[in-house]
Design a protein around this motif. Structure first.
Motif, short mmCIF file in Angstrom:
data_model
loop_
_atom_site.label_atom_id
_atom_site.label_comp_id
_atom_site.label_asym_id
_atom_site.label_seq_id
_atom_site.Cartn_x
_atom_site.Cartn_y
_atom_site.Cartn_z
N SER A 154 -30.72 -8.05 5.66
CA SER A 154 -30.04 -8.07 6.97
C SER A 154 -29.40 -9.44 7.22
O SER A 154 -28.29 -9.52 7.77
N LYS A 155 -30.03 -10.53 6.80
CA LYS A 155 -29.41 -11.85 6.94
C LYS A 155 -28.14 -11.94 6.10
O LYS A 155 -27.13 -12.48 6.55
N SER A 156 -28.20 -11.41 4.88
CA SER A 156 -27.03 -11.43 4.00
C SER A 156 -25.89 -10.62 4.61
O SER A 156 -24.72 -11.01 4.53
N LYS A 157 -26.20 -9.50 5.21
CA LYS A 157 -25.19 -8.66 5.85
C LYS A 157 -24.51 -9.40 6.99
O LYS A 157 -23.27 -9.35 7.13
N LYS A 158 -25.29 -10.11 7.80
CA LYS A 158 -24.71 -10.89 8.90
C LYS A 158 -23.80 -11.99 8.37
O LYS A 158 -22.71 -12.22 8.90
N ILE A 159 -24.24 -12.66 7.30
CA ILE A 159 -23.43 -13.73 6.71
C ILE A 159 -22.11 -13.17 6.19
O ILE A 159 -21.03 -13.74 6.41
N LEU A 160 -22.17 -12.03 5.49
CA LEU A 160 -20.94 -11.41 4.95
C LEU A 160 -20.00 -10.97 6.08
O LEU A 160 -18.78 -11.10 5.98
N THR A 161 -20.56 -10.43 7.16
CA THR A 161 -19.73 -10.03 8.30
C THR A 161 -19.04 -11.24 8.91
O THR A 161 -17.82 -11.19 9.22
N ASN A 162 -19.78 -12.33 9.09
CA ASN A 162 -19.17 -13.56 9.63
C ASN A 162 -18.09 -14.09 8.69
O ASN A 162 -17.01 -14.53 9.15
N MET A 163 -18.32 -14.04 7.40
CA MET A 163 -17.32 -14.51 6.43
C MET A 163 -16.06 -13.65 6.50
O MET A 163 -14.93 -14.17 6.45
#
Length: 173
Positions: free
Chosen positions: A132-141
């Motif tokens: 879930s943290k990785s998903k948030k980071i990818l969405t922000n990117m």
């Protein structure tokens, strides 16, 4: 038997060691009594043999000896019975101890398995958190990338308009 009793828990150990001492003292007493009676009987028999040759009432002496012999035999049988009962009690106690140790081993295995299962679940929960943290980071990117595209596109449009205006004013003079 003594070593096994000493390896048990303190409350059970004290009771078993007391019984064990009692049984040992009973056994020693019975052995000494048996030796005493055996030596007394052999000494008495030798003396009576010497005295009987001159006595007229050999029948009464023989009956007296027979009575003592029967009483000694009875005591010996009672002692043997007590020893057998003590041995049976000891074997039952040992079986109970073995059973308890097996139950404790099974419980230990269950606890170790439960601990491994909990560790695995916590590890999987940690993986879910990382995803879930990785998903948030990818969405922000991806949002920053889209915003950067718009900014670059805007700059290109402004530069093209500026070049077009400069060319228009240079060519029109």
């Amino acid at each position: 038997m003594d070593l096994e009793a000493r390896s048990l828990q303190p409350n059970v150990k004290a009771v078993l060691l007391a019984k064990l001492r009692e049984y040992k003292s009973d056994l020693n007493n019975l052995k000494s009594e048996h030796k005493r009676l055996a030596s007394a009987n052999s000494n008495q028999a030798a003396r009576d043999d010497l005295l009987e040759s001159g006595m007229a009432d050999a029948m009464s002496v023989s009956a007296n000896q027979r009575g003592r012999l029967m009483m000694s035999t009875e005591r010996l049988n009672e002692s043997s019975d007590r020893i057998k009962e003590s041995r049976r009690t000891m074997l039952e106690t040992e079986e109970l101890g073995v059973s308890i140790l097996q139950d404790l081993h099974q419980q230990r295995q269950s606890l170790l398995h439960a601990n491994d299962t909990v560790f695995l679940l916590l590890k999987l929960h940690g993986v879910d958190d990382n995803i879930s943290k990785s998903k948030k980071i990818l969405t922000n990117m991806s949002r920053r990338m889209s915003r950067n595209k718009w900014i670059i596109s805007s700059i290109i449009v402004v530069l093209v308009v500026a070049i077009a205006l400069i060319l228009y004013f240079k060519l029109s003079k």
